[in-house]
Design a protein around this motif. Structure first.
Motif, PDB file in Angstrom:
ATOM      1  N   GLY A   1       0.637  -1.144   0.024  1.00  0.00           N
ATOM      2  CA  GLY A   1       0.048   0.168   0.140  1.00  0.00           C
ATOM      3  C   GLY A   1       0.865   1.324  -0.021  1.00  0.00           C
ATOM      4  O   GLY A   1       0.375   2.077  -0.629  1.00  0.00           O
ATOM      5  N   TRP A   2       2.022   1.237   0.786  1.00  0.00           N
ATOM      6  CA  TRP A   2       2.773   2.247   0.765  1.00  0.00           C
ATOM      7  C   TRP A   2       3.460   2.561  -0.694  1.00  0.00           C
ATOM      8  O   TRP A   2       3.587   3.843  -1.136  1.00  0.00           O
ATOM      9  N   ALA A   3       3.776   1.397  -1.166  1.00  0.00           N
ATOM     10  CA  ALA A   3       4.365   1.697  -2.583  1.00  0.00           C
ATOM     11  C   ALA A   3       3.759   2.188  -3.712  1.00  0.00           C
ATOM     12  O   ALA A   3       4.156   3.143  -4.509  1.00  0.00           O
ATOM     13  N   GLY A   4       2.308   1.558  -3.627  1.00  0.00           N
ATOM     14  CA  GLY A   4       1.505   2.056  -4.606  1.00  0.00           C
ATOM     15  C   GLY A   4       2.056   1.976  -6.078  1.00  0.00           C
ATOM     16  O   GLY A   4       2.618   0.795  -6.593  1.00  0.00           O
TER      17      GLY A   4
ATOM     18  N   ARG B   1       4.507   3.918  -7.193  1.00  0.00           N
ATOM     19  CA  ARG B   1       5.688   4.552  -7.275  1.00  0.00           C
ATOM     20  C   ARG B   1       6.987   3.945  -7.485  1.00  0.00           C
ATOM     21  O   ARG B   1       7.367   2.962  -6.646  1.00  0.00           O
ATOM     22  N   PRO B   2       7.463   4.111  -8.672  1.00  0.00           N
ATOM     23  CA  PRO B   2       8.758   3.093  -8.921  1.00  0.00           C
ATOM     24  C   PRO B   2       9.892   3.074  -7.728  1.00  0.00           C
ATOM     25  O   PRO B   2      10.401   2.135  -7.570  1.00  0.00           O
ATOM     26  N   GLU B   3       9.924   4.491  -7.321  1.00  0.00           N
ATOM     27  CA  GLU B   3      11.001   4.567  -6.283  1.00  0.00           C
ATOM     28  C   GLU B   3      10.905   3.987  -5.129  1.00  0.00           C
ATOM     29  O   GLU B   3      11.820   3.574  -4.495  1.00  0.00           O
ATOM     30  N   ARG B   4       9.526   3.860  -4.770  1.00  0.00           N
ATOM     31  CA  ARG B   4       9.307   3.176  -3.281  1.00  0.00           C
ATOM     32  C   ARG B   4       9.550   1.511  -3.684  1.00  0.00           C
ATOM     33  O   ARG B   4       9.779   0.807  -2.801  1.00  0.00           O
ATOM     34  N   TRP B   5       9.032   1.212  -4.632  1.00  0.00           N
ATOM     35  CA  TRP B   5       9.288  -0.287  -5.259  1.00  0.00           C
ATOM     36  C   TRP B   5      10.810  -0.437  -5.066  1.00  0.00           C
ATOM     37  O   TRP B   5      11.230  -1.776  -4.806  1.00  0.00           O
ATOM     38  N   ALA B   6      11.493   0.459  -5.386  1.00  0.00           N
ATOM     39  CA  ALA B   6      13.123   0.299  -5.510  1.00  0.00           C
ATOM     40  C   ALA B   6      13.359  -0.027  -3.920  1.00  0.00           C
ATOM     41  O   ALA B   6      14.360  -0.842  -3.662  1.00  0.00           O
ATOM     42  N   VAL B   7      13.010   0.983  -3.107  1.00  0.00           N
ATOM     43  CA  VAL B   7      13.289   0.795  -1.682  1.00  0.00           C
ATOM     44  C   VAL B   7      12.751  -0.986  -1.104  1.00  0.00           C
ATOM     45  O   VAL B   7      13.664  -1.387  -0.549  1.00  0.00           O
ATOM     46  N   ILE B   8      11.440  -1.429  -1.581  1.00  0.00           N
ATOM     47  CA  ILE B   8      11.311  -2.653  -1.209  1.00  0.00           C
ATOM     48  C   ILE B   8      12.148  -3.570  -1.688  1.00  0.00           C
ATOM     49  O   ILE B   8      12.627  -4.606  -0.997  1.00  0.00           O
ATOM     50  N   CYS B   9      12.378  -3.496  -2.866  1.00  0.00           N
ATOM     51  CA  CYS B   9      13.490  -4.449  -3.668  1.00  0.00           C
ATOM     52  C   CYS B   9      14.978  -4.111  -2.932  1.00  0.00           C
ATOM     53  O   CYS B   9      15.538  -5.541  -2.581  1.00  0.00           O
ATOM     54  N   GLY B  10      15.278  -3.279  -2.311  1.00  0.00           N
ATOM     55  CA  GLY B  10      16.533  -3.240  -1.476  1.00  0.00           C
ATOM     56  C   GLY B  10      16.435  -3.966  -0.082  1.00  0.00           C
ATOM     57  O   GLY B  10      17.363  -4.567   0.346  1.00  0.00           O
ATOM     58  N   ALA B  11      15.247  -3.828   0.479  1.00  0.00           N
ATOM     59  CA  ALA B  11      14.885  -4.680   1.769  1.00  0.00           C
ATOM     60  C   ALA B  11      15.007  -5.981   1.380  1.00  0.00           C
ATOM     61  O   ALA B  11      15.375  -6.918   1.929  1.00  0.00           O
ATOM     62  N   VAL B  12      14.506  -6.677   0.301  1.00  0.00           N
ATOM     63  CA  VAL B  12      14.438  -8.059  -0.413  1.00  0.00           C
ATOM     64  C   VAL B  12      15.864  -8.485  -0.584  1.00  0.00           C
ATOM     65  O   VAL B  12      16.302  -9.502  -0.058  1.00  0.00           O
ATOM     66  N   PHE B  13      16.728  -7.481  -1.088  1.00  0.00           N
ATOM     67  CA  PHE B  13      18.019  -7.584  -1.249  1.00  0.00           C
ATOM     68  C   PHE B  13      18.776  -8.010  -0.002  1.00  0.00           C
ATOM     69  O   PHE B  13      19.472  -8.833   0.164  1.00  0.00           O
ATOM     70  N   ALA B  14      18.612  -7.047   1.074  1.00  0.00           N
ATOM     71  CA  ALA B  14      19.244  -7.234   2.159  1.00  0.00           C
ATOM     72  C   ALA B  14      18.829  -8.438   2.975  1.00  0.00           C
ATOM     73  O   ALA B  14      19.497  -9.301   3.366  1.00  0.00           O
ATOM     74  N   THR B  15      17.411  -8.919   2.749  1.00  0.00           N
ATOM     75  CA  THR B  15      16.744  -9.996   3.419  1.00  0.00           C
ATOM     76  C   THR B  15      17.555 -11.340   2.672  1.00  0.00           C
ATOM     77  O   THR B  15      17.791 -12.316   3.299  1.00  0.00           O
ATOM     78  N   SER B  16      17.710 -11.227   1.415  1.00  0.00           N
ATOM     79  CA  SER B  16      18.114 -12.389   0.795  1.00  0.00           C
ATOM     80  C   SER B  16      19.689 -12.646   0.980  1.00  0.00           C
ATOM     81  O   SER B  16      20.418 -13.719   1.435  1.00  0.00           O
ATOM     82  N   ALA B  17      20.585 -11.593   1.286  1.00  0.00           N
ATOM     83  CA  ALA B  17      21.945 -11.546   2.019  1.00  0.00           C
ATOM     84  C   ALA B  17      21.834 -12.240   3.590  1.00  0.00           C
ATOM     85  O   ALA B  17      22.687 -13.129   3.426  1.00  0.00           O
TER      86      ALA B  17
END
Length: 791
Positions: free
Chosen positions: A91-94, A96-112
């Motif tokens: 809901g926060w990302a909607g 907005r591609p830049e917010r989805w980029a932040v979510i992908c960053g969180a997934v990237f950190a989680t994958s590590a």
């Protein structure tokens, strides 16, 4: 002329009436310190053990500071903001591609994090394998992403964005001046004046050039901002700094960064021609041209006696051809092996089928590619026995160490960030602000990231350029947020996502003591959590970084003491370094070296045994941390052989087992096969001397197998005189004297000037003696004496 509220937003990027809070200033100060200090700082001569220690210290300090400040800000907001609510990330990302980029960053950190848990050696993946070049282990990886999240989510104005670019420019200017001083033969604080290619404060010319790709383009943005604001002095200063940076990039003589810079300039040209205003675009081209005009005469000045680039223009242009490991043609061998490894996910040593099935998803683990690299090639491409810890392609490195989950998250983050940047430019041009700061910053940062992307297709990311990369990626996300606020996107999204609801009426109830107590606990809990974050952050930083720097300093003192001939004092310092930071293999290796040197000086067998056992205890303690560390395994096997010769004959079997394991893990390296052959044949001699003739012969035949394997893998350019010598020894032990004679002769021919030429002459003397040719035996004994290698 009056400006509307929307126009004000487009200039400042801030919602009117909102000021930076105390924690905002702390967090911004932290990332600015990191962006300046990490590229600039390094270890001067003999102050610390590792050149890059200050960089990692600052990176982790910055990350801890950001996390702690953020935690206390959250705690303060929760105490005054009512009940706790978790907002849906989707809901926060909607849209907005830049917010989805932040979510992908969180997934990237989680994958590590997941990959670290699934690593064959989680402790190594968490803290790092090689302290000469960290940055891929989880600790530093999360610290770098913390900088990304901080800039992406906490940078709210174009003034802040300008400060980020200004600091990157200053860091680029300082490091370039330092690199130029090295080029002209003067380096008062480091060893740079002694190298042909200059590396400034980065320790490697490629890292130097890689950083300057981004710093140079950030300088273009600062210059355009100064022009727009009418700051003539700043404009002139920025152009001068750009000239120095481009000269520094040239003297680094790093082909990948030079290609990356060219790509960045082309990207700026294309982006500027399409989305920037005509005057701004031409001004940008003019700034770059002026920088080149300044850089050319600086770069052409005569270098110092020991400084100066060693590559010709022809060599620089041959990046796509050639057989060298530094060219794309040479890199192709590594890339091909890496792709095959990504298909098989072979581990060394082998693991259970269940864990192996996870590898495509989670990868080999952070910092674990090093151990599987030997399995990805048919033979050692350099012939020197050197291992690659990096694929020399960042996306491929992410794939192998973090799996498809990590690669998918990283690629999505990069693509979404790029898309968000293009959306900024389109929105600004549509709104008639193609000459505005927001458009300028977005265009230049996108160009810098494009240049960085090309450079990293054949380069190695380093902590100094990684922190800059993640900050610039976060800057695009932040600029997209500023653009959205300038168009009222946040407000409209909030209205759509939170429609008005009728107020609920509740009957008035008396407040009980229990309810009051519960509310009190709820209000205290956020502060307690923030306090816990503070304690954990400070504790982690002290244990890992403060003690680590202390260990590095103590070990450096030990090095100086040993160089001055005070071996026992130096050994004490290294033992203290191991105690302070047991994660560093280099300290353990030095302790082992000192112990073995001391044991060799003793005459009493009991004293020799005691000292070797001390050394073995230190090595085995490190083995508990990293059972796959090749140098440690080799040293343990060598110490076990020494103890076996001193009467602990049970050690021979363990040594042979280690050599067999090493040979299997590095099956493509003739140097390792020859090492294993040497050790196993030596174990066979020891077992035979102890009376077990049959087992001794068995070990000798096994050693012969590995010697033949080394000979098969060796090349004309890199022959293996050791393997031929071991083969000769094995044949001699097996009574096959003619074959021993032939092997020793080849070792002499291929090992001219080496210890193996000398040892082969001794072997020839023994064989000729057994063959009844005393004259030839005496000849080779004399040759062995004459050809004693230096040292």
């Amino acid at each position: 002329m009056q400006t509307s509220e929307t126009d004000q937003l487009s200039l400042s990027g801030e919602i009117p009436g909102v000021e930076q809070g105390f924690t905002d200033r702390i967090i911004e100060t932290a990332w600015l310190i990191g962006l300046l200090a990490i590229p600039v700082l390094f270890t001067p001569n003999r102050i610390l053990t590792f050149y890059n220690d200050p960089k990692y210290f600052v990176l982790h300090l910055v990350a801890v500071g950001i996390v702690v400040a953020w935690a206390f800000e959250w705690a303060a907001a929760r105490r005054t903001g009512g009940s706790w609510r978790l907002r849906s990330p989707l809901g926060w990302a909607g849209r907005r591609p830049e917010r989805w980029a932040v979510i992908c960053g969180a997934v990237f950190a989680t994958s590590a994090a997941i990959s670290t848990l699934a690593s064959p050696v989680p402790r190594v993946s968490l803290w790092g394998r090689d302290f000469i070049g960290l940055g891929y282990e989880l600790y530093s990886f999360l610290a770098l992403l913390t900088v990304f999240f901080a800039v992406a989510l906490r940078l709210r104005s174009l003034e802040q964005a300008g400060r980020v670019l200004l600091v990157v420019m200053i860091a680029g200017g300082i490091t370039s001046l330092y690199g130029l001083s090295q080029n002209f033969g003067w380096d008062p604080i480091g060893p740079g004046e002694d190298f042909a290619r200059n590396f400034a404060s980065f320790g490697n010319p490629i890292f130097f050039g890689s950083f300057l790709v981004m710093a140079s383009l950030a300088t273009v943005a600062v210059a355009l901002e100064a022009r727009r604001s009418g700051k003539a002095r700043m404009l002139i200063f920025a152009i001068a700094v750009l000239g120095v940076e481009l000269a520094g990039l040239w003297i680094s003589q790093s082909r990948g960064p030079l290609l990356g810079m060219a790509t960045g300039v082309v990207a700026f040209t294309v982006i500027g021609a399409i989305w920037l205003g005509r005057r701004t675009f031409l001004a940008g081209i003019g700034v770059i041209a002026a920088g080149i005009v300044i850089a050319v005469p600086i770069a052409l000045l005569p270098a110092g006696d020991s400084g100066g680039a060693s590559r010709s223009l022809e060599e620089l242009g041959d990046i796509f051809g050639g057989e060298q490991s530094t060219s794309v043609g040479g890199r192709a061998t590594t890339w091909g092996g890496a792709l095959e490894l990504a298909g098989s996910w072979e581990r060394s040593p082998e693991e259970s089928p269940a864990r192996h099935a996870l590898r495509p998803i989670v990868g080999l683990g952070p910092d674990m590619y090093f151990y599987s690299y030997p399995l990805s090639i048919d033979r050692d491409p350099s012939g020197t026995g050197l291992f690659f810890a990096h694929v020399h392609n960042y996306p491929m490195q992410v794939l192998l160490e973090l799996g498809f989950l990590g690669l998918g998250a990283f690629l999505a983050l990069v693509l979404l960030t790029g898309y968000a940047g293009l959306m900024i430019l389109r929105s600004e041009k549509k709104a008639g602000r193609a000459d505005g700061l927001l458009a300028i910053f977005a265009a230049v940062v996108l160009a810098a990231l494009a240049g960085r992307a090309v450079e990293q297709m054949a380069g190695v990311a380093h902590v100094s350029d990684l922190v800059t990369f993640w900050a610039l990626a976060g800057l695009i996300v932040a600029l997209a947020g500023i653009s959205a606020r300038s168009h009222g996107a946040d407000q409209s999204a909030h209205v759509r996502s939170a429609p008005a609801r009728p107020a609920r009426t509740r009957p008035v109830r008396a407040r009980t003591m229990g309810a009051a107590a519960a509310r009190g606990l709820v209000s205290i809990a956020p502060v307690a959590i923030a306090g816990l974050v503070l304690v954990l952050g400070v504790g982690l930083f002290f244990i890992r970084d403060v003690r680590g720097i202390g260990a590095s300093r103590v070990a450096a003192q030990g090095f100086v003491l040993i160089a001055d001939g005070r071996d026992q004092d130096g050994l004490g310092k290294y033992l203290r370094a191991v105690e302070l930071n047991p994660e560093v293999e280099l300290y353990v290796m030095q302790v082992d070296f000192m112990f073995r040197a001391e044991a060799n000086l003793r005459e009493d067998p009991a004293e020799k045994i005691a000292i070797n056992e001390q050394s073995l205890a230190v090595l085995e303690k490190y083995e508990d941390r990293d059972p796959f560390a090749h140098p440690t395994q080799r040293r343990i096997a060598k110490t076990e052989l020494a103890l076996g010769r001193l009467g602990q004959t049970e050690r021979f079997a363990s040594a042979v087992e280690r050599y067999v394991s090493l040979a299997a893990e590095m099956r493509s390296f003739p140097t390792i096969q020859a090492l294993a052959a040497d050790g196993i044949v030596a174990a066979g001699d020891g077992v035979r001397a102890a009376g077990d003739i049959e087992l001794g012969l068995s070990y000798t035949e096994l050693g012969l197998t590995y010697a033949d394997r080394a000979i098969e893998l060796a090349t004309t350019a890199h022959p293996s005189p050791r393997a031929w010598w071991v083969r000769g020894v094995a044949m001699e032990r097996l009574g096959r004297l003619d074959e021993a004679l032939a092997s020793f002769l080849v070792s002499v021919a291929r090992g001219e000037g080496s210890i193996y030429e000398n040892e082969a002459h001794k072997g020839l003397a023994r064989v000729y003696e057994q063959l009844g040719d005393p004259a030839s035996a005496e000849t080779h004994r004399l040759l062995a004496e004459v050809n004693q290698p230096d040292g």
